[in-house]
Design an enzyme around this catalytic site. Structure first.
Site, PDB file in Angstrom:
ATOM      1  N   PRO A 273      16.097  10.041 -46.265  1.00  0.00           N
ATOM      2  CA  PRO A 273      15.857   8.767 -46.071  1.00  0.00           C
ATOM      3  C   PRO A 273      17.094   7.924 -46.007  1.00  0.00           C
ATOM      4  CG  PRO A 273      15.929   9.221 -48.451  1.00  0.00           C
ATOM      5  CD  PRO A 273      16.159  10.618 -47.648  1.00  0.00           C
ATOM      6  N   CYS A 341      25.618 -14.646 -24.421  1.00  0.00           N
ATOM      7  CA  CYS A 341      25.150 -14.867 -23.124  1.00  0.00           C
ATOM      8  C   CYS A 341      24.472 -13.785 -22.574  1.00  0.00           C
ATOM      9  CB  CYS A 341      26.347 -15.254 -22.101  1.00  0.00           C
ATOM     10  SG  CYS A 341      27.357 -16.631 -22.558  1.00  0.00           S
TER      11      CYS A 341
END
Length: 417
Positions: A273, A341
């Site tokens: 996990p 951007c």
């Protein structure tokens, strides 16, 4: 009880105000709860009970040394996919003998380091890898413990980018090929088959695909026994999802469902996990820089961006976004976007919030695949990481400075003039 909760009108991590963290350490900042990490790990340990087992935390989810040390102190093993992750585990005090080395592209040097360190097992993903490992082990005159990663062709119904158990995926080998590889490994003088491995994907919210994959592995184990090949462990991988939006099965439900199918078999049970250990233990703290209303969309521009938390841009992932100090008033629908951007630079879309410039927001469930996937895109320094333990704030990774951005770069003298 969640480690992130409202106290006196403001969001806290354990007993520490996120407002206080922002004032002291700035934004964006990753905030982790030590108690939440510990509780999530122990939920696996307690569910497995007395059955022989090893919980191997998937280091890729969050590889900070303090988090690795926390888990090592609880007895965790580790699932690594690079020599860098292996070295991190050992630097944090982890036991190399509890490390399984996964990944489809292990290099010869990584194999040598794993053998030198004395790792528990290599999870082998192809015939070519197995043959190279045999050659490396021979040159080192040592035995390489191996398991074969089996691809059972199980559709886990998860995002295609994090699906790993279908024939079309690059991971593992099919059942028939795996049987041939085990025969090769059993005959090879410098290889020792010790286990079998399977990982069918991430963010799986249904136990059924795990059981389907497990049946494939158990069938292969029985066939190998007929060939005289006896294995010591069964690695069921990770993949149990967390509740970003949908309800996820409880760890105990998942573990019990798997354990009952191997009852009576003398196999150590391994889990890998990652997300379910650390995801909900973390939040990304960010400040609203500007509000930009429009005719079609309303944008809240924050100081965290896709370089800090890539999951929304990469997977279209949806994580809860909470106001640290909720305001009264009429909520509006906002897109929470960053300064990078790219149009894909968003942390969340269509969020109902009451906002003003300067407000603090917390992106919840950010403990996994947050900082570990962060970058310096747009020449942005990576954020601070803090770990809250016993109401004390520990800085576990300092914010990069601007000059840190080019500390490994050089301008050759020939082009400096």
């Amino acid at each position: 009880m969640t480690s992130f909760n409202q106290q006196d009108g403001a969001l806290h991590c354990e007993g520490v105000s996120l407002e206080a963290i922002a004032q002291s350490h700035g934004t964006p900042t990753y905030v982790y709860s030590h108690a939440a990490i510990k509780d999530a790990f122990l939920s696996y340990q307690n569910a497995v009970g007395d059955h022989p087992h090893l919980i191997c935390y998937a280091v890729k989810a969050n590889s900070n040394l303090a988090i690795l040390r926390t888990l090592a102190s609880l007895g965790a093993g580790f699932d690594v996919v690079s020599v860098g992750e292996l070295e991190r585990v050992m630097a944090a005090g982890g036991d190399a003998g509890k490390v399984v080395f996964s990944g489809v592209g292990k290099t010869a040097s990584e194999m040598r380091r794993g053998l030198q360190a004395g790792i528990k097992c290599f999870n082998v993903e192809s015939e070519a890898e197995l043959r190279l490992l045999a050659s490396v082990a021979e040159t080192m005159a040592c035995i390489a413990p191996i398991s074969i990663r089996v691809n059972p062709d199980v559709d886990a119904g998860t995002h295609p980018y994090i699906s790993t158990g279908l024939r079309e995926n690059k991971f593992g080998v099919d059942v028939e090929s795996a049987r041939d590889l085990y025969r090769f490994a059993d005959d090879a003088p410098f290889l020792e088959p010790v286990g079998i491995d399977c990982h069918i994907g991430s963010q799986i919210l249904d136990v059924a695909p795990f059981i389907t994959a497990l049946h494939s592995l158990l069938g292969l184990i029985d066939e190998l026994a007929e060939d005289g090949i006896s294995l010591d462990h069964l690695d069921v991988g990770g993949g149990l999802g967390v509740s970003y939006e949908s309800a996820a099965p409880a760890v105990a439900e998942y573990v019990f469902a798997l354990a009952e199918h191997i009852a009576g078999r003398p196999l150590e049970l391994l889990f890998e996990p990652g997300r379910s250990i650390v995801a909900m233990a973390g939040a990304l703290l960010t400040e609203v820089l500007y509000l930009k209303p429009g005719d079609l969309r309303q944008f809240a521009v924050v100081d965290a961006a896709m370089n800090d938390l890539l999951r929304p841009a990469l997977y279209g992932a949806r994580q809860e976004i909470r106001a640290v100090s909720p305001r009264a008033g009429d909520a509006e629908i906002w897109d929470i976007v960053g300064p990078v951007c790219e149009t894909s630079d968003f942390l969340g879309k269509d969020r109902e919030l009451v906002l003003e410039q300067g407000d603090l927001l917390a992106v919840m469930g950010a403990g996994a695949y947050g900082f570990s996937m962060a970058s310096n895109y747009n020449s942005r320094p990576r954020p601070t990481e803090v770990l809250i333990k016993d109401d004390t704030v520990h800085v576990i990774s300092r914010r990069e400075s601007i000059t840190d951005l080019w500390r490994s770069e050089e301008i050759p003298p020939e082009i400096a003039s």
